[in-house]
Design a protein around this motif. Structure first.
Motif, PDB file in Angstrom:
ATOM      1  N   VAL A   8      20.216  -3.232  55.355  1.00 54.99           N
ATOM      2  CA  VAL A   8      19.153  -3.621  54.426  1.00 54.99           C
ATOM      3  C   VAL A   8      17.795  -3.391  55.058  1.00 54.99           C
ATOM      4  O   VAL A   8      16.862  -2.920  54.408  1.00 54.99           O
ATOM      5  N   ASP A   9      17.730  -3.712  56.301  1.00 59.06           N
ATOM      6  CA  ASP A   9      16.463  -3.496  56.977  1.00 59.06           C
ATOM      7  C   ASP A   9      16.098  -2.023  56.949  1.00 59.06           C
ATOM      8  O   ASP A   9      14.948  -1.650  56.730  1.00 59.06           O
TER       9      ASP A   9
ATOM     10  N   ARG B 212      16.963   0.135  54.851  1.00 55.03           N
ATOM     11  CA  ARG B 212      16.528   0.515  53.510  1.00 55.03           C
ATOM     12  C   ARG B 212      15.098   0.050  53.257  1.00 55.03           C
ATOM     13  O   ARG B 212      14.266   0.812  52.752  1.00 55.03           O
ATOM     14  N   ASP B 213      14.859  -1.165  53.612  1.00 61.42           N
ATOM     15  CA  ASP B 213      13.508  -1.684  53.415  1.00 61.42           C
ATOM     16  C   ASP B 213      12.493  -0.847  54.160  1.00 61.42           C
ATOM     17  O   ASP B 213      11.426  -0.521  53.644  1.00 61.42           O
ATOM     18  N   LYS B 214      12.879  -0.537  55.341  1.00 61.48           N
ATOM     19  CA  LYS B 214      11.951   0.249  56.140  1.00 61.48           C
ATOM     20  C   LYS B 214      11.690   1.592  55.480  1.00 61.48           C
ATOM     21  O   LYS B 214      10.564   2.065  55.440  1.00 61.48           O
TER      22      LYS B 214
ATOM     23  N   ARG C 235      11.885   2.287  52.432  1.00 61.97           N
ATOM     24  CA  ARG C 235      11.030   2.051  51.277  1.00 61.97           C
ATOM     25  C   ARG C 235       9.575   1.999  51.713  1.00 61.97           C
ATOM     26  O   ARG C 235       8.703   2.643  51.135  1.00 61.97           O
ATOM     27  N   ASN C 236       9.366   1.237  52.721  1.00 66.46           N
ATOM     28  CA  ASN C 236       8.000   1.110  53.203  1.00 66.46           C
ATOM     29  C   ASN C 236       7.463   2.423  53.718  1.00 66.46           C
ATOM     30  O   ASN C 236       6.291   2.757  53.528  1.00 66.46           O
TER      31      ASN C 236
END
Length: 462
Positions: free
Chosen positions: A385-386, A388-390, A392-393
């Motif tokens: 998840v991290d 993915r979040d990263k 995204r960012n």
DNA sequence: TTTAGGG
DNA sequence: CCCTAAA
């Protein structure tokens, strides 16, 4: 690859073991001992029969000096003399080790034990690592002996958990286990109490998160950087292992250390946070925590900050909101919880970002688990998840950077971490190939090319 | 359990 | 980074 690593670490372990047989293998323990003496005012350690101790000469001393400085810097009013110092070291550093261990030994089941063990190490260790990691790394590579030098600068007493585990791994120390038991029965109550007090103070003085932790974390970061770059932590293994060894030796020699050991061992970072939260609740009348009681053994705390004791947190929140509606203290509560929401965030290093981008290039967007497993196996704190979040960012920031490059350049202040051009380019390309829904503000056709004006023909796959 | 998406 | 819903 996995097995390879495993065997490697095992080997290291063996080495360590062997060494231990011949000699106490507590290089640099000497320094440590002095320190312990200091703290306990009851020196009687003859354990220091170290042949190799000379090897470390100045550097070692230097390290310790630094450590002292560090400790001093963190005298927050509570007594550092007897336990304070220790506890300072006790936290933060563990995370470091834990990370490493998590990456390396995740085959092992008793993560709990490891964790416990980790809770003890020292912030000073981090500190050291932080300031001299490069050298340290090479040092460590030279063998367990060197590793010990570093390790010994961590706290002296350490968790029983690890020794128990070590037995299963390589039979590192039997004596330590015995000692541990003894210690538990001896100092149990006292240790607990002290621990609680400590934490009370801690919390009161610094809110839920003390500077100690921050320091620890930042150092960890550095280490991660290095670690990240070559994806190999073997040296660290030896470090840890030898550290354990040192610890056991000390334990055997000193019974008194056990008190602190107990105290240190228990509370986890997570626990502190939870504890503070709960105390807040206590204020508002619900849920009472009894410090005297055995520390709640922080729920499912197998990873440093990744623990995610979801249920507990939720429960707390629940109760909080309940009390909210009852008393009028809404706002205070709210803000507080909001504050400590972001508990453990770890800054992404450039190396990591690049790795992530590579992974995405290889496996495509969306297969976060794969990427995590293959590229971030060593970093336990990065969950899929991290990633993915990263990502995204990254998409967001990179596109932003692309769009207002000029502005950014003119006002460098706005660009906190500029993100190297090549990386941005790669991200953009990937973004073009693997459109990540919701991220691109452009309402373009699904898998079309992005604002990149270079005419790379992109074909729709459908 | 993993992904996607929202906060 | 955290959380939740959906698959």
């Amino acid at each position: 690859m996995e097995t390879d690593r495993k065997s490697h670490s095992m080997k290291k372990l063996d080495d360590v073991k062997c060494q231990r047989v011949d000699q106490p293998v507590v290089p640099g323990l000497d320094d440590e001992v002095t320190e312990v003496e200091h703290l306990l005012a009851e020196p009687k350690i003859e354990h220091v029969s170290v042949d190799g101790i000379l090897c470390f000469g100045n550097e070692n001393i230097e390290k310790h000096l630094k450590m002292e400085d560090f400790s001093c810097a963190f005298d927050y009013g509570w007594k550092i003399s007897a336990g304070g110092l220790d506890s300072i070291r006790g936290r933060g550093g563990d995370d470091l080790k834990l990370e490493v261990l998590d990456g390396l030994l995740d085959e092992v089941d008793e993560v709990d034990d490891i964790d416990a063990a980790h809770d003890l190490s020292g912030a000073c260790e981090d500190f050291l690592l932080d300031s001299e990691f490069p050298e340290k790394l090479s040092e460590l590579d030279c063998g367990p002996r060197e590793g010990s030098t570093l390790c010994n600068s961590s706290s002296e007493s350490h968790s029983p958990g690890f020794s128990g585990r070590s037995n299963s791994v390589g039979g590192i120390s039997e004596s330590s286990t015995a000692t541990v038991r003894e210690s538990n029965s001896e100092n149990g109550g006292l240790g607990k109490r002290v621990g609680c007090d400590l934490h009370h103070n801690f919390r009161r003085k610094h809110g839920c998160q003390g500077p100690v932790m921050d320091v620890g974390r930042s150092s960890i970061e550095h280490m991660q950087d290095l670690d990240e770059s070559d994806d190999d932590e073997k040296p660290l293994v030896s470090l840890i292992l030898s550290n354990q060894k040192v610890k056991s030796s000390v334990k055997v020699t000193k019974g008194d250390t056990l008190l602190r050991q107990k105290r240190l061992r228990k509370p986890t970072r997570r626990y502190i946070e939870e504890f503070s939260r709960n105390s807040n609740m206590e204020e508002s009348k619900s849920h009472k925590i009894q410090p005297q009681e055995e520390f709640p053994q922080v729920p499912s705390e197998s990873q440093p900050w990744r623990g995610r004791p979801k249920k507990i947190v939720l429960k707390s929140d629940y109760e909080l909101s309940a009390s909210e509606s009852e008393d009028g203290r809404k706002r205070t509560k709210r803000s507080k919880t909001a504050c400590d929401r972001r508990k453990h965030q770890k800054m992404w290093t450039l190396a990591e970002v690049i790795k992530l981008v590579d992974g995405i290039a290889k496996y495509g967007v969306g297969r976060w688990t794969d990427i995590k497993k293959l590229l971030f196996a060593s970093s336990a704190y990065r969950t899929p998840v991290d990633l993915r979040d990263k990502w995204r960012n990254l998409l967001r920031s990179s596109s932003a950077q692309e769009n207002n490059r000029r502005e950014v350049e003119t006002h460098p202040k706005h660009a906190v971490r500029p993100l190297p051009k090549p990386v941005v380019r790669r991200i953009c390309e990937l973004a073009a190939i693997h459109p990540y829904p919701k991220v691109s503000s452009v309402n373009y056709v699904p898998s079309s090319e992005q604002p990149t004006t270079k005419g790379t023909p992109v074909y729709y796959s459908a």
